[in-house]
Design a protein around this motif. Structure first.
Motif, PDB file in Angstrom:
ATOM      1  N   ASP A  77      98.366  29.388  76.437  1.00 60.01           N
ATOM      2  CA  ASP A  77      96.925  29.176  76.286  1.00 60.01           C
ATOM      3  C   ASP A  77      96.596  27.756  76.735  1.00 60.01           C
ATOM      4  N   GLY A  78      95.381  27.321  76.469  1.00 61.23           N
ATOM      5  CA  GLY A  78      94.950  26.016  76.961  1.00 61.23           C
ATOM      6  C   GLY A  78      95.735  24.852  76.401  1.00 61.23           C
ATOM      7  N   SER A  79      96.409  25.078  75.274  1.00 64.92           N
ATOM      8  CA  SER A  79      97.096  23.961  74.631  1.00 64.92           C
ATOM      9  C   SER A  79      98.584  23.945  74.945  1.00 64.92           C
ATOM     10  N   GLY A  80      99.153  25.074  75.383  1.00 67.56           N
ATOM     11  CA  GLY A  80     100.593  25.111  75.625  1.00 67.56           C
ATOM     12  C   GLY A  80     101.102  26.536  75.642  1.00 67.56           C
ATOM     13  N   THR A  81     102.363  26.668  75.246  1.00 65.96           N
ATOM     14  CA  THR A  81     103.022  27.961  75.330  1.00 65.96           C
ATOM     15  C   THR A  81     103.724  28.241  74.012  1.00 65.96           C
ATOM     16  N   ILE A  82     103.743  29.496  73.607  1.00 64.84           N
ATOM     17  CA  ILE A  82     104.532  29.873  72.429  1.00 64.84           C
ATOM     18  C   ILE A  82     105.231  31.195  72.729  1.00 64.84           C
ATOM     19  N   GLN A  83     106.386  31.386  72.063  1.00 61.90           N
ATOM     20  CA  GLN A  83     107.124  32.626  72.287  1.00 61.90           C
ATOM     21  C   GLN A  83     106.572  33.746  71.415  1.00 61.90           C
ATOM     22  N   ARG A 152      97.943  25.509  96.962  1.00 57.21           N
ATOM     23  CA  ARG A 152      97.629  24.813  95.719  1.00 57.21           C
ATOM     24  C   ARG A 152      96.179  24.315  95.720  1.00 57.21           C
ATOM     25  N   TYR A 153      95.724  23.786  96.858  1.00 59.65           N
ATOM     26  CA  TYR A 153      94.355  23.276  96.915  1.00 59.65           C
ATOM     27  C   TYR A 153      93.340  24.392  97.054  1.00 59.65           C
ATOM     28  N   ARG A 154      93.681  25.407  97.849  1.00 57.60           N
ATOM     29  CA  ARG A 154      92.714  26.484  98.072  1.00 57.60           C
ATOM     30  C   ARG A 154      92.594  27.392  96.861  1.00 57.60           C
ATOM     31  N   MET A 155      93.703  27.585  96.132  1.00 60.82           N
ATOM     32  CA  MET A 155      93.711  28.462  94.961  1.00 60.82           C
ATOM     33  C   MET A 155      94.103  27.610  93.762  1.00 60.82           C
ATOM     34  N   ARG A 156      93.227  26.650  93.411  1.00 61.46           N
ATOM     35  CA  ARG A 156      93.559  25.693  92.367  1.00 61.46           C
ATOM     36  C   ARG A 156      93.849  26.391  91.048  1.00 61.46           C
ATOM     37  N   TYR A 157      93.179  27.534  90.803  1.00 59.61           N
ATOM     38  CA  TYR A 157      93.429  28.253  89.552  1.00 59.61           C
ATOM     39  C   TYR A 157      94.885  28.656  89.445  1.00 59.61           C
ATOM     40  N   LEU A 158      95.511  29.035  90.559  1.00 56.34           N
ATOM     41  CA  LEU A 158      96.929  29.398  90.513  1.00 56.34           C
ATOM     42  C   LEU A 158      97.786  28.161  90.298  1.00 56.34           C
ATOM     43  N   ASP A 159      97.383  27.063  90.931  1.00 56.96           N
ATOM     44  CA  ASP A 159      98.085  25.797  90.760  1.00 56.96           C
ATOM     45  C   ASP A 159      98.100  25.396  89.285  1.00 56.96           C
ATOM     46  N   LEU A 160      96.946  25.559  88.628  1.00 53.13           N
ATOM     47  CA  LEU A 160      96.830  25.173  87.221  1.00 53.13           C
ATOM     48  C   LEU A 160      97.680  26.069  86.330  1.00 53.13           C
ATOM     49  N   ILE A 161      97.807  27.351  86.700  1.00 54.16           N
ATOM     50  CA  ILE A 161      98.634  28.265  85.905  1.00 54.16           C
ATOM     51  C   ILE A 161     100.114  27.953  86.127  1.00 54.16           C
ATOM     52  N   ALA A 162     100.483  27.790  87.414  1.00 60.47           N
ATOM     53  CA  ALA A 162     101.906  27.690  87.749  1.00 60.47           C
ATOM     54  C   ALA A 162     102.452  26.282  87.527  1.00 60.47           C
ATOM     55  N   LYS A 167      97.131  19.857  85.241  1.00 57.89           N
ATOM     56  CA  LYS A 167      96.020  19.725  84.308  1.00 57.89           C
ATOM     57  C   LYS A 167      95.913  18.301  83.761  1.00 57.89           C
ATOM     58  N   ASP A 168      97.054  17.645  83.578  1.00 58.19           N
ATOM     59  CA  ASP A 168      97.053  16.296  83.008  1.00 58.19           C
ATOM     60  C   ASP A 168      96.246  15.330  83.876  1.00 58.19           C
ATOM     61  N   VAL A 169      96.328  15.504  85.196  1.00 59.70           N
ATOM     62  CA  VAL A 169      95.588  14.624  86.098  1.00 59.70           C
ATOM     63  C   VAL A 169      94.088  14.792  85.862  1.00 59.70           C
ATOM     64  N   PHE A 170      93.666  16.041  85.649  1.00 62.92           N
ATOM     65  CA  PHE A 170      92.226  16.262  85.503  1.00 62.92           C
ATOM     66  C   PHE A 170      91.744  15.911  84.107  1.00 62.92           C
ATOM     67  N   ILE A 171      92.654  15.961  83.141  1.00 61.17           N
ATOM     68  CA  ILE A 171      92.304  15.439  81.820  1.00 61.17           C
ATOM     69  C   ILE A 171      92.110  13.925  81.924  1.00 61.17           C
ATOM     70  N   ALA A 172      93.009  13.262  82.670  1.00 56.61           N
ATOM     71  CA  ALA A 172      92.884  11.810  82.872  1.00 56.61           C
ATOM     72  C   ALA A 172      91.580  11.495  83.597  1.00 56.61           C
ATOM     73  N   ASP A 478      94.820  15.288  95.188  1.00 50.73           N
ATOM     74  CA  ASP A 478      95.455  15.549  93.892  1.00 50.73           C
ATOM     75  C   ASP A 478      94.520  15.261  92.731  1.00 50.73           C
ATOM     76  N   VAL A 479      93.439  14.508  92.969  1.00 48.16           N
ATOM     77  CA  VAL A 479      92.524  14.189  91.878  1.00 48.16           C
ATOM     78  C   VAL A 479      91.185  14.911  92.021  1.00 48.16           C
ATOM     79  N   LEU A 480      91.082  15.784  93.021  1.00 42.43           N
ATOM     80  CA  LEU A 480      89.892  16.618  93.197  1.00 42.43           C
ATOM     81  C   LEU A 480      90.281  18.057  92.916  1.00 42.43           C
ATOM     82  N   LEU A 481      89.569  18.729  92.016  1.00 37.85           N
ATOM     83  CA  LEU A 481      89.947  20.103  91.689  1.00 37.85           C
ATOM     84  C   LEU A 481      89.866  20.986  92.921  1.00 37.85           C
ATOM     85  N   PHE A 482      88.794  20.828  93.682  1.00 35.60           N
ATOM     86  CA  PHE A 482      88.630  21.641  94.885  1.00 35.60           C
ATOM     87  C   PHE A 482      88.362  20.731  96.074  1.00 35.60           C
TER      88      PHE A 482
END
Length: 488
Positions: A77-83, A152-162, A167-172, A478-482
């Motif tokens: 989820d948005g915060s991390g991963t759990i088993q 990665r740039y064209r399909m940023r949503y996949l980049d964020l998942i994989a 995500k840390d860069v965009f939080i920063a 790397d610092v622009l989402l799209f």
RNA sequence: GAGCCAUUAGCUCAGUCGGCAGAGCACCGGACUUUUAAUCCGGGCGUCCUGGGUUCGAAUCCCAGAUGGCUCACCA
């Protein structure tokens, strides 16, 4: 239908048929609101309190490890991963077989019991689950992630998942922008918005984008800088203003340039370049601490410390220091000769200001690890800056350099309408001579100055570059989402 | 805009000298009730970026183009 399927890969066909299975079982494969009691991170953090409790979580299935009548999965989820753990004994055959029809990438809601496995992994044992979104395409590979930079740039949503660290860069980035806003608001600056559709593209040397207003049947420019509008506000008595927003420049792209980029511009009535330099160094140090907890920056192997005060050096002094040439003492002809001697690339009939600029770019700029303020730029390349009281050939201007990059630009604002008009006329001449990045005449702005603008300091910061610096990102993309990409 | 490099399965990548298109993950079938890059057995999957050319034969060599990366130029 058959023709549609021809364009699908085997995996996409399989997932579509599973989608049909859910529908046939009267189960909605695209669920609705799901009440979560915890994030995955909260469960890990508060495990001692939550052990044995029932929780509701939701997220995307990332990895699956099946064992016949039991199975493990990782839920992100948005915060991390759990088993997740599921056992046929606990949930019964029907739900278990439903679960087995899920795919990696599906988004599910889970009700389950918090526990720790034999191997020590904090987990949630599924009691009930709901499919919230069926995924029809396979995700990138779990171990190597998505590496193809184009994808990665064209399909940023996949980049964020994989690649969750993206995500840390965009939080920063969010922290930097919020940090700038808070810092300025706390100090009494008013946040304003000025037009992005301009009839005159002013405030910078840059080629604008042209667009068209249909109802008025007129071309408009996308703004290249908010500067001239913000200074009209100083005339109007708003004494401390700032604007965070996008500028658009119709120029080449590179690792440091995107056609649309974000800046913050700050203006303070009754201030000057000096007060803006203090603001700059304190703001940068504050943001570094906010994002990284320290004023020390490690950028691609270079180390700099942003603790104020920063070194300051006049442009001509820096040139003398790094090239050994004292351009201040030379006439225009002598300066041009000195440039030609060193095989600098200067245009025919170059002015002294152009020679200074070229000397600076070649001999000084690459050496400026910084942080350092370069000050006192020639008046010809600074058409909106006030002249220095003791030397009218240079302006009371500054540019901070860090790791060799120009990070910002500021000066004491020119508030003499007659001088401003002459500067514009000079720019218009250069424009007519073929320099399409020279400023346009802005009579309306000159008129505003004629009503009287208080002396003021102004500052503009390129936020994308600042985020690159603070997140150790070598490319602006790397610092622009799209980031801007050519269409495929 | 120029130079160099890259583009092969959904993803990550091999592919030698021009001679049948490969691996891991993912997927499909089977086994497996505490695994964690799960494991074991079996299987399917390709516009080799596109279009020309050379050749008996091209993922491979040549030409042109597309997209991306890096460097340079312009800029913040």
């Amino acid at each position: 239908m058959a023709t549609d399927l021809e364009n699908l890969t085997d995996q996409m066909i399989v997932r579509r048929s599973k989608l049909q299975e859910w529908k046939q079982a009267q189960l909605d494969p695209y669920g609705h609101k799901y009440e979560r009691t915890h994030s995955t991170q909260e469960i890990v953090q508060d495990f001692d309190k939550l052990e044995g409790e029932t929780v509701s979580i939701a997220g995307r299935i990332m990895v699956v490890r099946g064992h016949g009548k039991a199975s493990f999965a990782d839920l992100m989820d948005g915060s991390g991963t759990i088993q997740l753990f599921i056992r046929i004994n606990t949930v019964g055959e029907d739900l278990y077989h439903q679960y087995e029809r899920l795919d990696i990438g599906d988004i599910i809601g889970v009700q389950g019991t918090v526990f720790r496995t034999k191997r020590g992994e904090i987990s949630v044992e599924i009691v009930q689950f709901t499919l919230l979104s069926k995924s029809l395409r396979p995700l990138p590979e779990k171990w190597h992630g998505l590496k193809d930079v184009d994808l990665r740039y064209r399909m940023r949503y996949l980049d964020l998942i994989a690649n969750p660290e993206v995500k840390d860069v965009f939080i920063a980035r969010s922290k930097v922008i919020q940090g700038i806003r808070d810092y300025l608001l706390e100090r009494g600056y008013l946040e304003v918005e000025t037009p992005m559709l301009n009839t005159i593209a002013g405030g910078a040397n840059a080629r604008p984008f042209v667009t068209h207003h249909n109802a008025l049947d007129m071309d408009l420019y996308m703004r290249i800088a908010p500067e001239l509008y913000l200074k009209r506000l100083l005339v109007g008595g708003l004494e401390k203003v700032f604007e965070i927003g996008k500028n658009f420049r119709n120029e080449g792209m590179s690792t440091k340039h995107n056609p649309e980029y974000t800046s913050v511009e700050v203006y303070e009535a009754y201030g000057d370049a000096d007060s803006m330099m203090v603001l700059t160094e304190e703001l940068f140090a504050h943001l570094a601490k906010l994002v990284n907890g320290t004023t020390k920056i490690n950028f691609q192997g270079q180390t700099v410390d942003l603790t104020p005060p920063w070194e300051r050096i006049a442009m001509l002094d820096a040139i003398r220091k790094h090239s050994g040439v004292d351009l201040k003492a030379l006439s225009e002809t002598e300066a041009v000769a000195a440039a030609k001697e060193r095989e600098l690339d200067i245009p025919q009939g170059a002015t002294k200001a152009q020679v200074i600029n070229e000397f600076f770019d070649v001999f000084v700029e690459p050496k400026l690890v910084g942080p350092i303020f370069i000050t006192d730029h020639p008046v010809e390349i600074s058409p909106l800056a006030k002249r220095k009281a003791d030397d009218p050939s240079v302006t009371d201007r500054f540019e901070p350099f860090i790791v060799g990059w120009e990070m910002a630009n500021g000066f004491t604002e020119l508030n003499d309408p007659i001088d401003q008009k002459e500067r514009f006329l000079n720019q218009v001449e250069q424009r007519q001579a073929g320099d399409d990045e020279a400023h346009m005449m802005d009579e309306d702005y000159v008129m505003a100055l004629e009503y009287g603008m208080p002396p003021a300091g102004g500052l503009g910061i390129g936020i994308d570059r600042l985020v690159m610096l603070l997140t150790n990102s070598p490319s602006i993309r790397d610092v622009l989402l799209f980031p801007h990409m050519r269409p495929r």
